[in-house]
Design a protein around this motif. Structure first.
Motif, mmCIF file in Angstrom:
data_model
loop_
_atom_site.group_PDB
_atom_site.id
_atom_site.type_symbol
_atom_site.label_atom_id
_atom_site.label_comp_id
_atom_site.label_asym_id
_atom_site.label_seq_id
_atom_site.Cartn_x
_atom_site.Cartn_y
_atom_site.Cartn_z
ATOM 1 N N GLY A 55 0.788 -1.234 0.000
ATOM 2 C CA GLY A 55 0.000 0.000 0.000
ATOM 3 C C GLY A 55 0.815 1.277 0.000
ATOM 4 N N GLY A 56 0.172 2.364 0.508
ATOM 5 C CA GLY A 56 0.825 3.672 0.521
ATOM 6 C C GLY A 56 0.104 4.637 -0.410
ATOM 7 N N SER A 57 0.397 5.928 -0.224
ATOM 8 C CA SER A 57 -0.229 6.944 -1.072
ATOM 9 C C SER A 57 0.391 6.887 -2.465
ATOM 10 N N PHE A 58 -0.274 7.508 -3.470
ATOM 11 C CA PHE A 58 0.323 7.566 -4.809
ATOM 12 C C PHE A 58 1.709 8.188 -4.758
ATOM 13 N N LYS A 59 1.800 9.247 -3.922
ATOM 14 C CA LYS A 59 3.074 9.959 -3.867
ATOM 15 C C LYS A 59 4.219 9.024 -3.412
ATOM 16 N N SER A 60 3.947 8.258 -2.348
ATOM 17 C CA SER A 60 5.032 7.406 -1.847
ATOM 18 C C SER A 60 5.272 6.227 -2.796
ATOM 19 N N GLN A 61 4.213 5.777 -3.448
ATOM 20 C CA GLN A 61 4.410 4.674 -4.397
ATOM 21 C C GLN A 61 5.222 5.132 -5.608
ATOM 22 N N LEU A 62 4.961 6.366 -6.047
ATOM 23 C CA LEU A 62 5.720 6.863 -7.210
ATOM 24 C C LEU A 62 7.183 7.121 -6.849
#
Ligand code: ATP
Ligand code: MG
Length: 423
Positions: free
Chosen positions: A364-371
């Motif tokens: 998981g994680g936010s889009f920001k952290s995933q990107l």
């Protein structure tokens, strides 16, 4: 505080960024070797100690002080192989591969020598080993060398030179040996301890000494090539003709003796000045007596071994590039429906695009952290799936390494689009 565990001295981990270079080089080398009709053989790492003592020679550095030898639970003396030729010949004999047959074989793997670790010299190191058994030469001698030249060319390796020599027959070696004993005895006061010891046991090895103080005395020693018998001389000159015809440059080095005892006639070494004093990259020679010595029928043979660590370093110092080990795409997903769908998408990509490397964002994680993770992974593209994409049956495609525009693709166009971008 607990002490951090350490590897055994002289034994290295090959980390992922290095491993990708190793695999690339091994693949190219394998292709070249197999293009000359050699077939792969895989051998055990352990052999009976006696095999090496008998083949390499009792009075060599390897057998005298470098082998990892132990008594196993059956009480047998076992040794971790310090090189592959002896095992290769042993395998040829034990499997009946040499009965009226010729064999062109190669293998690749770790070797073990208890040496002083330094750059290019380790206690576990790796060799690619090529052997031709049942061939009297000199055509095969030339072919084995030409094969090396093709490897250097394929890999763009330029800082490498060929040295060749002939050790003659066992009879002429004996005569030469006596001449050497006479000469070195006359300059005994200039020798070091190692060489004085070798004077009795293995005087040829003095020529191989790396002690700089001895080089002058060694220069003045009798020249091996002046002792050659007629057949060995003819063999050597035919080899040189074949190398000339193939346009391969070489230097005749009459001091080249090689560290192992089983060689006769042709010996050679590919050397570089790019790796300090560990200059030998690939070394080989003819060993016509070894098969018989180990209990087989008289079988002429020749081979070489290349140090993979040295090959890797030489390739890299020459600016050689390796393929990437990063994923091609990193799949970012936010929301439960996207995560469920993402698993399918990743599997379909792996089904449809041969060789694609897909890394899914796990945990998981936010889009920001995933990107951020996507960027760190080194991937070329991020694929983005969120609630909007699920609703519209599409997927975001974000280039991470170029200034291409980010776009949204209909799901059914994903395979085609990505396939052509990555090809
Ligand atoms: P050197 O003169 O450097 O000790 P060698 O004559 O002992 O080499 P061989 O036994 O002929 O080497 O082995 C073939 C190749 O294996 C060498 O040309 C070298 O590239 C590599 N090699 C040998 N020993 C080591 C080691 N301890 N660490 C890394 N590579 C090695
Ligand atoms: Mg050595």
């Amino acid at each position: 505080m607990q002490v951090k565990p350490q590897p055994i001295r002289g034994m290295n981990d090959t980390l992922p960024d290095a491993a990708v270079t190793w695999r690339f080089l091994e693949t190219v080398v394998r292709e070249v070797i197999e293009s000359y009709g050699y077939r792969e053989i895989r051998l055990p790492l352990l052999e009976q100690t006696e095999l090496f003592a008998r083949s390499i020679g009792e009075a060599t550095d390897v057998v005298e002080k470098e082998m990892y030898t132990f008594v196993d639970r059956d009480g047998d003396s076992i040794t971790l192989r310090p090189e592959a030729t002896a095992s290769m010949v042993r395998a040829g004999i034990s499997n009946g591969l040499l009965h009226n047959q010729r064999q062109k074989l190669w293998t690749n793997g770790p070797m073990f020598r208890h040496e002083k670790p330094q750059k290019g010299r380790y206690r576990q190191f790796h060799q690619i080993d090529v052997e031709a058994m049942g061939f009297a030469g000199p055509d095969i001698d030339a072919e084995l060398i030409i094969l090396c030249a093709r490897m250097w060319q394929r890999l763009g390796i330029k800082r490498i030179w060929l040295e060749i020599n002939s050790l003659g027959s066992s009879e002429t070696r004996e005569i030469y040996r006596n001449a050497l004993i006479k000469y070195f005895s006359s300059v005994k006061n200039q020798l070091d301890d190692d060489s004085i010891r070798r004077l009795e046991t293995n005087p040829l090895r003095i020529l191989d000494s790396k002690n700089p103080d001895l080089q002058g005395v060694i220069e003045q020693a009798p020249n091996m090539l002046e002792f050659l018998d007629t057949e060995s001389e003819a063999h050597f000159s035919q080899l040189k003709v074949a190398l000339d015809a193939a346009g391969i440059e070489y230097r005749v080095n009459s001091r080249l003796v090689r560290g192992l005892d089983y060689y006769n006639r042709t010996v050679f070494e590919w050397v570089t000045d790019a790796l300090g004093s560990q200059g030998a990259v690939c070394s080989g020679g003819r060993y016509d007596g070894l098969v018989q010595k180990l209990g087989g029928k008289t079988t002429p043979a020749i081979g070489w071994a290349m140090g993979v660590e040295r090959l890797v370093m030489l390739y890299q110092t020459g600016g050689g590039q390796s393929p990437s080990n990063s994923p091609d795409v990193y799949l970012a997903m936010v929301g439960e429906p996207a995560e469920r769908r993402g698993m399918d998408v990743a599997e379909r990509l792996r089904d449809e695009i041969a060789g694609i490397k897909v890394e899914m964002n796990l945990g998981g994680g936010s889009f920001k952290s995933q990107l951020k993770r996507a960027d760190k992974s080194g991937a070329q593209y991020a694929l983005v799936l969120g609630d909007d994409e699920i609703e519209n049956n599409c997927i975001g495609l974000k280039p991470l390494r170029s200034d291409e525009q980010q776009c949204s693709l209909a799901m059914e166009r994903l395979i085609d689009t990505l396939g052509s971008k990555l090809n």
